[in-house]
Design a protein around this motif. Structure first.
Motif, PDB file in Angstrom:
ATOM      1  N   ARG A  38      -0.482 -22.141 -30.139  1.00 33.18           N
ATOM      2  CA  ARG A  38       0.251 -21.677 -28.966  1.00 33.18           C
ATOM      3  C   ARG A  38       1.704 -22.146 -28.953  1.00 33.18           C
ATOM      4  NH1 ARG A  38      -5.030 -21.580 -27.319  1.00 33.18           N
ATOM      5  NH2 ARG A  38      -5.505 -20.034 -25.692  1.00 33.18           N
ATOM      6  N   SER A  39       2.109 -22.911 -29.943  1.00 33.87           N
ATOM      7  CA  SER A  39       3.437 -23.523 -29.926  1.00 33.87           C
ATOM      8  C   SER A  39       4.478 -22.720 -30.694  1.00 33.87           C
ATOM      9  CB  SER A  39       3.362 -24.946 -30.508  1.00 33.87           C
ATOM     10  OG  SER A  39       3.001 -24.900 -31.881  1.00 33.87           O
ATOM     11  N   ARG A  40       4.065 -21.609 -31.269  1.00 39.01           N
ATOM     12  CA  ARG A  40       5.000 -20.823 -32.071  1.00 39.01           C
ATOM     13  C   ARG A  40       5.921 -19.978 -31.200  1.00 39.01           C
ATOM     14  NH1 ARG A  40       0.124 -18.743 -35.779  1.00 39.01           N
ATOM     15  NH2 ARG A  40      -0.820 -18.852 -33.702  1.00 39.01           N
ATOM     16  N   GLN A  80      -3.185 -26.339 -29.324  1.00 39.26           N
ATOM     17  CA  GLN A  80      -1.764 -26.412 -29.010  1.00 39.26           C
ATOM     18  C   GLN A  80      -0.899 -25.848 -30.136  1.00 39.26           C
ATOM     19  OE1 GLN A  80      -0.595 -28.287 -25.674  1.00 39.26           O
ATOM     20  NE2 GLN A  80      -2.314 -26.875 -25.742  1.00 39.26           N
ATOM     21  N   ALA A  82       4.665 -24.230 -23.772  1.00 43.59           N
ATOM     22  CA  ALA A  82       5.436 -23.689 -24.881  1.00 43.59           C
ATOM     23  C   ALA A  82       5.498 -22.174 -24.844  1.00 43.59           C
ATOM     24  CB  ALA A  82       4.845 -24.144 -26.218  1.00 43.59           C
TER      25      ALA A  82
END
Length: 245
Positions: free
Chosen positions: A59-61, A56, A10
């Motif tokens: 870190r997904s932004r 996760q 991501a």
């Protein structure tokens, strides 16, 4: 020293690393000492999956759309999550050994790998865990691909060329901060690998696909054109953060 900025598929980023402190002695992948209570591996497996989910999430932004201040705050949050996960995992391994596939199942064991892979603020812990994972991998108790990723991660921290070409770099400015364009996109640099000619053979042995296929995915996720091959090691390494899918 050089800090690392890991990314996932991501494209999330980790903040600058803080100085590390000495770690407690870490045992091998053996079980608990006789005086300790037997571990509740099902409960540990559940917590590993929960910690992976949080790892996760932070870190997904969409870091590219953030302002510099928003990005700084997001990096600080992910750094805090990583620090908590690292300390928890260190305690677990010290008391009970590594959470192998037999102990916690393949998904939770993979989650444990993710936590150590993202323990970038504590490279000594990562280096201590590598031989533990290598031994477990020889018994089929840890995924060989996970061992390959951690091998490269540790080698980058030690300013050594990579074996499998899994870790990318981000160009940084004179102040040590990752450089981004007006749209917040980072400039990525290809892995530095020893013996590039034998790379795909080593990757195949670890259960990884050919590097050209891996690079195509990474280039697409990083918003750049794919490179023809990783950089061959010439005795020097760039002073720049790494990224990791």
């Amino acid at each position: 020293g050089t800090c690392l900025v890991p990314t996932l598929l991501a494209l999330a980023c980790l903040p600058a690393c803080a100085p590390t402190t000495a770690t407690d002695p870490v045992p091998s992948d053996s079980g608990p000492a006789e005086h300790q209570e037997p571990p509740d591996w099902p409960a540990i497996a559940e917590e590993l999956l929960e910690r992976k989910a949080l790892d996760q999430f932070v870190r997904s932004r969409d870091f590219g759309s953030m302002t510099q201040e928003e990005r700084r705050e997001a990096f600080a949050e992910s750094s805090e999550v990583d620090a908590e996960n690292t300390e928890w995992l260190r305690t677990l391994v010290t008391q009970h050994g590594w959470p192998t596939v037999t102990r916690v199942g393949p998904d939770a064991s993979a989650a444990a790998f993710l936590l150590v892979q993202h323990a970038d603020a504590d490279p000594a812990f990562q280096a201590e865990m590598l031989p533990v994972l290598e031994r477990a991998g020889e018994r089929g108790e840890v995924n060989a691909r996970d061992v390959a990723y951690l091998t490269d991660r540790v080698r980058v921290k030690q300013a050594r060329p990579q074996v499998y070409g899994t870790q990318y770099y981000v160009r940084v400015g004179e102040n040590g901060a990752a450089m981004a364009d007006a749209q917040g996109r980072l400039t990525y640099l290809l892995p530095v690998v020893e013996n590039v000619e034998g790379l795909d053979e080593r990757r195949a042995e670890a259960g990884l696909d050919p590097w050209s296929q891996y690079e195509a995915r990474m280039a697409a996720s990083q918003g750049r054109a794919a490179g023809p091959s990783p950089r061959s090691w010439n005795g020097d390494l760039p002073v720049a953060p790494q990224t990791h899918p």
